[in-house]
Structure formats: structure tokens, C-alpha cells
Design a protein around this motif. Structure first.
Motif, PDB file in Angstrom:
ATOM      1  N   ILE A  60       0.869  -1.271   0.041  1.00 14.57           N
ATOM      2  CA  ILE A  60      -0.100   0.023  -0.066  1.00 14.57           C
ATOM      3  C   ILE A  60       1.015   1.341  -0.180  1.00 14.57           C
ATOM      4  O   ILE A  60       0.567   2.273  -0.960  1.00 14.57           O
ATOM      5  CB  ILE A  60      -0.719  -0.012   1.107  1.00 14.57           C
ATOM      6  N   PHE A  61       1.842   1.250   0.848  1.00 11.14           N
ATOM      7  CA  PHE A  61       2.911   2.368   0.779  1.00 11.14           C
ATOM      8  C   PHE A  61       3.479   2.718  -0.264  1.00 11.14           C
ATOM      9  O   PHE A  61       3.553   3.768  -0.896  1.00 11.14           O
ATOM     10  CB  PHE A  61       3.647   2.223   2.146  1.00 11.14           C
ATOM     11  N   ILE A  62       3.983   1.662  -1.113  1.00  6.91           N
ATOM     12  CA  ILE A  62       4.670   1.909  -2.289  1.00  6.91           C
ATOM     13  C   ILE A  62       3.565   2.192  -3.581  1.00  6.91           C
ATOM     14  O   ILE A  62       4.029   3.031  -4.319  1.00  6.91           O
ATOM     15  CB  ILE A  62       5.332   0.308  -2.709  1.00  6.91           C
ATOM     16  N   LEU A  63       2.528   1.782  -3.362  1.00  5.29           N
ATOM     17  CA  LEU A  63       1.543   2.203  -4.409  1.00  5.29           C
ATOM     18  C   LEU A  63       1.153   3.635  -4.243  1.00  5.29           C
ATOM     19  O   LEU A  63       0.801   4.544  -5.259  1.00  5.29           O
ATOM     20  CB  LEU A  63       0.369   1.382  -4.299  1.00  5.29           C
ATOM     21  N   ILE A  64       1.258   4.181  -3.262  1.00  6.29           N
ATOM     22  CA  ILE A  64       0.900   5.755  -2.857  1.00  6.29           C
ATOM     23  C   ILE A  64       2.186   6.375  -3.205  1.00  6.29           C
ATOM     24  O   ILE A  64       1.960   7.393  -4.062  1.00  6.29           O
ATOM     25  CB  ILE A  64       0.629   5.741  -1.413  1.00  6.29           C
ATOM     26  N   CYS A 102       2.750   9.405  -6.143  1.00  6.30           N
ATOM     27  CA  CYS A 102       3.147  10.498  -6.126  1.00  6.30           C
ATOM     28  C   CYS A 102       4.279  10.995  -6.753  1.00  6.30           C
ATOM     29  O   CYS A 102       5.027  12.197  -7.209  1.00  6.30           O
ATOM     30  CB  CYS A 102       3.502  10.730  -4.494  1.00  6.30           C
ATOM     31  N   LEU A 103       5.156   9.857  -7.028  1.00  8.60           N
ATOM     32  CA  LEU A 103       6.643  10.080  -7.798  1.00  8.60           C
ATOM     33  C   LEU A 103       6.937   9.766  -9.014  1.00  8.60           C
ATOM     34  O   LEU A 103       7.739  10.011  -9.697  1.00  8.60           O
ATOM     35  CB  LEU A 103       7.692   9.539  -6.698  1.00  8.60           C
ATOM     36  N   PRO A 160      13.858   9.770 -12.042  1.00  8.69           N
ATOM     37  CA  PRO A 160      14.916   9.154 -12.564  1.00  8.69           C
ATOM     38  C   PRO A 160      14.900   7.641 -12.304  1.00  8.69           C
ATOM     39  O   PRO A 160      13.822   7.068 -11.544  1.00  8.69           O
ATOM     40  CB  PRO A 160      16.119   9.681 -11.558  1.00  8.69           C
ATOM     41  N   PHE A 161      15.610   6.916 -13.507  1.00  8.59           N
ATOM     42  CA  PHE A 161      15.382   5.651 -13.320  1.00  8.59           C
ATOM     43  C   PHE A 161      15.697   4.905 -12.217  1.00  8.59           C
ATOM     44  O   PHE A 161      15.308   3.782 -11.455  1.00  8.59           O
ATOM     45  CB  PHE A 161      16.444   4.981 -14.521  1.00  8.59           C
ATOM     46  N   LEU A 162      16.776   5.358 -11.304  1.00 11.29           N
ATOM     47  CA  LEU A 162      17.203   4.795 -10.035  1.00 11.29           C
ATOM     48  C   LEU A 162      16.060   4.536  -9.215  1.00 11.29           C
ATOM     49  O   LEU A 162      15.980   3.836  -8.392  1.00 11.29           O
ATOM     50  CB  LEU A 162      18.456   5.483  -9.449  1.00 11.29           C
ATOM     51  N   LEU A 163      15.235   5.900  -9.235  1.00 11.27           N
ATOM     52  CA  LEU A 163      14.208   5.895  -8.186  1.00 11.27           C
ATOM     53  C   LEU A 163      13.073   4.585  -8.607  1.00 11.27           C
ATOM     54  O   LEU A 163      12.720   4.336  -7.739  1.00 11.27           O
ATOM     55  CB  LEU A 163      13.513   7.094  -8.411  1.00 11.27           C
ATOM     56  N   LEU A 164      12.813   4.596  -9.901  1.00 11.02           N
ATOM     57  CA  LEU A 164      12.039   3.544 -10.459  1.00 11.02           C
ATOM     58  C   LEU A 164      12.498   2.219  -9.853  1.00 11.02           C
ATOM     59  O   LEU A 164      11.560   1.353  -9.655  1.00 11.02           O
ATOM     60  CB  LEU A 164      11.686   3.386 -12.025  1.00 11.02           C
ATOM     61  N   TYR A 165      13.829   1.937 -10.198  1.00 15.67           N
ATOM     62  CA  TYR A 165      14.192   0.668  -9.674  1.00 15.67           C
ATOM     63  C   TYR A 165      13.919   0.345  -8.198  1.00 15.67           C
ATOM     64  O   TYR A 165      13.430  -0.719  -7.852  1.00 15.67           O
ATOM     65  CB  TYR A 165      15.777   0.608 -10.050  1.00 15.67           C
ATOM     66  N   LEU A 166      14.415   1.446  -7.362  1.00 12.34           N
ATOM     67  CA  LEU A 166      14.244   0.983  -6.109  1.00 12.34           C
ATOM     68  C   LEU A 166      12.892   0.769  -5.627  1.00 12.34           C
ATOM     69  O   LEU A 166      12.542  -0.151  -4.918  1.00 12.34           O
ATOM     70  CB  LEU A 166      14.773   2.414  -5.332  1.00 12.34           C
ATOM     71  N   ILE A 167      11.754   1.731  -6.161  1.00  5.82           N
ATOM     72  CA  ILE A 167      10.477   1.521  -5.643  1.00  5.82           C
ATOM     73  C   ILE A 167       9.856   0.201  -6.205  1.00  5.82           C
ATOM     74  O   ILE A 167       9.038  -0.499  -5.392  1.00  5.82           O
ATOM     75  CB  ILE A 167       9.639   2.653  -6.411  1.00  5.82           C
ATOM     76  N   LEU A 168      10.262  -0.244  -7.161  1.00  7.93           N
ATOM     77  CA  LEU A 168       9.564  -1.435  -7.886  1.00  7.93           C
ATOM     78  C   LEU A 168      10.278  -2.656  -7.282  1.00  7.93           C
ATOM     79  O   LEU A 168       9.871  -3.644  -7.053  1.00  7.93           O
ATOM     80  CB  LEU A 168       9.705  -1.696  -9.249  1.00  7.93           C
ATOM     81  N   GLU A 173      -3.244   6.969 -11.139  1.00  9.10           N
ATOM     82  CA  GLU A 173      -3.435   7.475  -9.757  1.00  9.10           C
ATOM     83  C   GLU A 173      -4.718   6.705  -9.429  1.00  9.10           C
ATOM     84  O   GLU A 173      -4.879   6.072  -8.147  1.00  9.10           O
ATOM     85  CB  GLU A 173      -3.448   8.873  -9.373  1.00  9.10           C
ATOM     86  N   ILE A 174      -6.007   6.811 -10.236  1.00 10.93           N
ATOM     87  CA  ILE A 174      -7.219   6.298  -9.718  1.00 10.93           C
ATOM     88  C   ILE A 174      -7.169   4.744  -9.864  1.00 10.93           C
ATOM     89  O   ILE A 174      -7.704   4.118  -8.788  1.00 10.93           O
ATOM     90  CB  ILE A 174      -8.373   6.949 -10.844  1.00 10.93           C
ATOM     91  N   THR A 175      -6.442   4.043 -10.730  1.00 12.25           N
ATOM     92  CA  THR A 175      -6.329   2.906 -10.578  1.00 12.25           C
ATOM     93  C   THR A 175      -5.560   2.281  -9.552  1.00 12.25           C
ATOM     94  O   THR A 175      -5.658   1.075  -9.018  1.00 12.25           O
ATOM     95  CB  THR A 175      -5.613   2.157 -12.118  1.00 12.25           C
ATOM     96  N   LEU A 176      -4.448   2.962  -8.928  1.00 15.97           N
ATOM     97  CA  LEU A 176      -3.654   2.697  -7.804  1.00 15.97           C
ATOM     98  C   LEU A 176      -4.693   2.773  -6.663  1.00 15.97           C
ATOM     99  O   LEU A 176      -4.346   1.879  -5.766  1.00 15.97           O
ATOM    100  CB  LEU A 176      -2.591   3.840  -7.749  1.00 15.97           C
ATOM    101  N   PHE A 177      -5.459   3.828  -6.333  1.00 16.04           N
ATOM    102  CA  PHE A 177      -6.462   3.816  -5.454  1.00 16.04           C
ATOM    103  C   PHE A 177      -7.336   2.500  -5.436  1.00 16.04           C
ATOM    104  O   PHE A 177      -7.607   1.990  -4.188  1.00 16.04           O
ATOM    105  CB  PHE A 177      -7.214   5.045  -5.465  1.00 16.04           C
ATOM    106  N   THR A 178      -7.824   2.124  -6.510  1.00 11.62           N
ATOM    107  CA  THR A 178      -8.504   0.779  -6.728  1.00 11.62           C
ATOM    108  C   THR A 178      -7.841  -0.159  -6.451  1.00 11.62           C
ATOM    109  O   THR A 178      -8.300  -1.167  -5.517  1.00 11.62           O
ATOM    110  CB  THR A 178      -9.163   0.654  -8.210  1.00 11.62           C
ATOM    111  N   ASN A 179      -6.560  -0.446  -6.549  1.00  4.46           N
ATOM    112  CA  ASN A 179      -5.828  -1.347  -6.061  1.00  4.46           C
ATOM    113  C   ASN A 179      -5.368  -1.547  -4.600  1.00  4.46           C
ATOM    114  O   ASN A 179      -5.467  -2.617  -3.880  1.00  4.46           O
ATOM    115  CB  ASN A 179      -4.210  -1.480  -6.731  1.00  4.46           C
TER     116      ASN A 179
END
Length: 465
Positions: free
Chosen positions: A342-346, A350-351, A357-365, A436-442
Motif C-alpha cells: 500500500i505504501f509503495i502504491l501511494i 506521487c513520484l 530518475p530510473f534509479l528511483l523507479l528501480y528502487l520503488i519497484l 492514480e485512480i487505478t492505484l487507489f482501486t488497487n
């Protein structure tokens, strides 16, 4: 006594093949379509036919294992998978490839329920079973990553004409190794039975699930129209009749396909509810994330695939370490993993911007993968925790059927929400809003999973003294 670890390795070969062949074809679609001159509609069927066959016969596969022997049905499934893979590799046109992919899915439906039920039987102690389910989770992650990697690798080879055929031929040595190892290492187990089989139930259930999954999978690739709705109404009617038929047969002492007593086990029902909403969330998320990356953030397919690999790495790592943590902290650890998701979906809402940056995408996923990998193996453990050995195959087939149908339904339902808010001529802001709306549904789906797990016994997953 043969090593239980060797038995687990052999069993998981079947799961690896099942998962790998769901994903291995995706990257090879352009090459296949060009070489066999298939239309877009035919390519949709080539992709979907595997899932349709898989979902339609999972419960039947589980019941066959209970009645005639789980080792026997597992090995038959491997042999059928190998032969259908050869058919896929030799296919000169779309019709044979569609049929072979459908048979592949049916073969996987014979193997997959035996994997879960044999894990339940071989690892009778709670601690051992929890660790085995961790390896089950690792296999799912490895199959997902390996399927996408091998699909891209084989399709890019230049030493032979139509190299995409290797994505099917690679199954041959794996199946042969698993068959010979299975014959030597696995022990047979089955329910004490007269051996009678409910053929009418098979026809009814297969027809109902086939119609339902066909309507959903075809809706995934084009507009969900009246034909899809009619098919769903027909399938629901058939499935309602099937349940009534099964109740009648059980009351009269006749052979039946699905033991409805499964649904008298509270943990089984909670596990089914949890896995259904988890996979509604998970598969729709993967589908929409790929669209958002490539069409919203304008990330090319190769780079998009590389980012998602980090997610798979997190999944595998969590599957390695989570069994011990589950034994120590039980469902608290599981709820923590869902909280991470849930935290990562939020955070993604936001980000994930055009300047991220790709580094942020790597880390979050990667962290998202950690959350997912800490949850999936334990969902099956919850659902099957109270199930007696004689119902293990039937329960496994029902569990995986709900999982697969929920995954397809999630793509259609939440995907439709995404496209609705996207509009006809979307700009980047439209992609952001829809994402964002589909993330909220998730997130709502994940909350339902948490509620289901909260309702399970406090000591269900803990180490037993």
C-alpha cells in the motif's frame, strides 16, 4: 527414504514450466505474427488459449490427482506439456499454434494442482511446509523473469530462421528431466476411492469456465462488447447448474468432481477471498504499469522490461527470507508486507512523473517486489491449512482456479477504469490521473486482503511448538 528436498525440486519443475510459458510468448509476439502471417485476432487467441485451457481444467486436474494418483497425473501432465510444446514449435500456421497452446494450458492444469497438493502431503509439518511454500514463491518469481528473458533472448537469435520456435523447444529437456526424476523420486499418493469419475461434471465445469475465461481474455485485447456479456451470462448459468448438480450427486452418493465440503472450512474461504482480491490487484497493476511506462512516461519497451526485472528480484529475495519471518511473526509479518505494498502504491502515485530518475523507479519497484514476495506463498498456506490430505488436489485446483480467474478479471475491470479516465486523446496529465485512480482501486483490493487475513486464527502461520 528419498530426500524431501529432491522431491520438492522435481515438483517445482512443473510450476516453473506453468508460469514460464504464460510469459515467454509475450516478447515474441511480433516475430511470431510476421513468420506465420497471423492476424491480430489470431494472435489474441494464441496468447489467450493457454490461459483458457489452464483455467478451464484446474479443478478437474486436482480431482484426477486425488482419484488416480498425484504422481501419475503430474507425469502425464509433463508428457502432454512436452508434446504440445513440440506442436507449438512445429506449427506452420495460426490454427495449429492456437490448438497446441490450448493443450499446453490443459497440460499445465494437470500439473499445477499436483504441485500444491504434493507439497501439502510431502511436508506434513508446519515449519517444513512454510519453507517449501517459500520455494514455491521463488519459483513463481523465477518463472516470470525467466519467461520474459528467454522470450526476448530466443527471438533475437540470428543463427536460425524463425528462432522464436526455441521458446517452445526449451520445454522438451526440462520436461524429460522432470519426468525421469519424477518416476524415480516421487512417491504416489491418492485418495482411497472406487476410481469412478464424474465425466458429466467435467463437461459442465469445463464449459462454464471456458466460456467465462474466453469472454474475459478476449475482452482484455479488445472492447468488452455484447458477445462477451452474453458468454458470461451463459457461463454463470452453467456454473450454477454445475454446483446444484454436484450437491445432488453428493447427496445421492454418486461420484462428483468438486467436493463442496471444501467451503465449510473457514480458512479455505478466507484464503480464496484473499488470493482473489490480491490477484485482481496484482495482474491489473502489472498490466497498467506497463501501459503507463511506455505510453505515459514514454519509456521504451526494453528499458521498461529492465525496470520490472528489479521488481522480480525483490519478489525472489522476499520469497527466500519470508518463510522464517512468517514462522516467527505469523500473520503480523504478512500484514506488514501488505502494508508495504500500500505504501509503495501511494509513493508511485506521487513520484512516478515524467522526470522521475530510473534509479528511483528501480528502487520503488524492488521494494514493491519485496512486499509481493512476502505475501503470495502464505496465501496458499492459509487456504490449505485445514484441508485433509484426501481433498488436497481438489482444494488446490479450486484455489488456483480462483487465482487465475481473478487475475484475468482484474485486468478487464481495473483496466476498464484506467481507459475510462484516460479518454480518447490522452495527454500526460490524463495518464497520471488514470494511473492514480487505478492505484487507489488497487489499494482497496489490498485492504480487503488485509481484512481477510486479520480474520484468520492468530497462530495459524506461527512456528508450532
Amino acid at each position: 527414504m528419498k530426500s524431501d528436498s529432491l522431491k520438492l525440486i522435481v515438483i517445482l519443475f512443473g510450476q516453473l514450466l506453468t508460469i514460464m510459458d504464460i510469459f515467454i510468448i509475450n516478447v515474441s509476439i511480433p516475430s511470431i505474427q510476421h513468420d506465420i502471417e497471423a492476424s491480430n485476432g489470431e494472435m489474441q487467441l494464441i496468447i489467450s488459449s493457454y490461459l483458457i485451457g489452464f483455467a478451464s481444467f484446474l479443478i478437474t486436474g486436482g480431482r484426477l490427482g486425488d482419484l488416480y494418483g498425484r504422481k501419475k497425473i503430474f507425469i502425464i501432465g509433463l508428457l502432454m506439456f512436452m508434446l504440445s510444446s513440440i506442436g507449438c514449435g512445429l506449427a506452420a500456421g495460426s490454427v495449429l499454434l492456437i490448438i497446441s497452446r490450448f493443450v499446453q494450458g490443459c497440460s499445465a492444469a494437470l500439473m499445477s494442482p499436483q504441485v500444491l497438493s504434493m507439497i501439502q502431503i510431502v511436508f506434513s509439518k508446519h515449519e517444513q511446509r512454510t519453507k517449501a511454500m517459500g520455494w514455491y514463491g521463488i519459483t513463481i518469481g523465477a518463472g516470470t523473469i525467466l519467461g520474459q528473458f528467454l522470450g526476448g533472448y530466443f527471438s533475437s537469435l540470428t543463427f536460425m530462421k524463425e528462432p522464436w520456435r526455441l521458446i517452445f523447444y526449451i520445454n522438451i529437456p526440462v520436461c524429460l528431466l522432470a519426468v525421469f526424476s519424477g518416476i524415480r523420486i516421487l512417491n504416489e499418493s491418492k485418495t482411497m476411492s472406487t476410481g469412478k469419475f464424474d465425466r458429466i461434471g467435467v463437461v459442465l465445469l469445463a464449459a462454464g469456465l471456458f466460456s467465462f475465461t474466453y469472454a474475459l481474455t478476449m475482452g482484455e485485447h479488445k472492447e468488452f462488447g455484447m458477445i462477451n456479456i452474453i458468454l458470461i451470462i451463459i457461463s454463470v448459468s452453467i456454473l450454477i447448474y454445475f454446483i446444484r448438480n454436484q450437491k445432488s450427486r453428493m447427496n445421492k452418493g454418486k461420484p462428483y468432481l468438486m467436493d463442496l465440503k471444501l467451503f465449510s472450512f473457514k480458512n479455505f474461504n478466507l484464503g480464496i477471498l484473499a488470493v482473489s482480491f490480491f490477484f485482481i490487484m496484482l495482474d491489473s497493476y502489472f498490466y497498467i504499469l506497463a501501459l503507463f511506462f511506455q505510453e505515459g512516461l514514454k519509456i521504451n519497451p526494453l528499458a521498461s522490461g529492465e525496470i520490472i526485472v528489479f521488481q522480480g528480484m525483490g519478489f525472489i529475495l522476499a520469497s527466500v527470507v519470508s518463510p522464517q519471518l512468517i514462522l516467527l511473526y505469523g500473520k503480523k509479518f504478512l500484514i506488514s508486507g501488505l502494508g508495504v505494498i500500500i505504501f509503495i502504491l501511494i509513493l508511485q502515485g506521487c513520484l512516478f512523473t515524467a522526470k522521475a530518475p530510473f534509479l528511483l523507479l528501480y528502487l520503488i519497484l524492488f521494494i514493491h517486489g519485496l512486499g509481493v514476495g512476502s505475501v503470495i506463498p502464505s496465501l496458499a498456506n492459509i487456504a490449505l491449512s485445514e484441508i485433509p490430505g484426501k481433498l488436497a488436489g481438489n482444494a488446490s485446483g479450486v484455489y488456483i482456479t480462483f487465482q487465475q480467474i481473478a487475475a484475468i478479471a482484474g485486468i478487464i475491470l481495473i483496466g476498464s477504469i484506467f481507459y475510462y479516465f484516460l479518454g480518447t486523446e490522452p495527454l500526460f496529465d490524463d495518464y497520471r490521473k488514470a494511473f492514480e485512480i487505478t492505484l487507489f482501486t488497487n489499494i482497496i483490493c489490498v485492504i480487503i486482503v488485509i481484512i481477510s487475513i486479520v480474520k484468520t486464527p492468530a497462530d495459524l502461520l506461527l512456528k508450532r511448538k
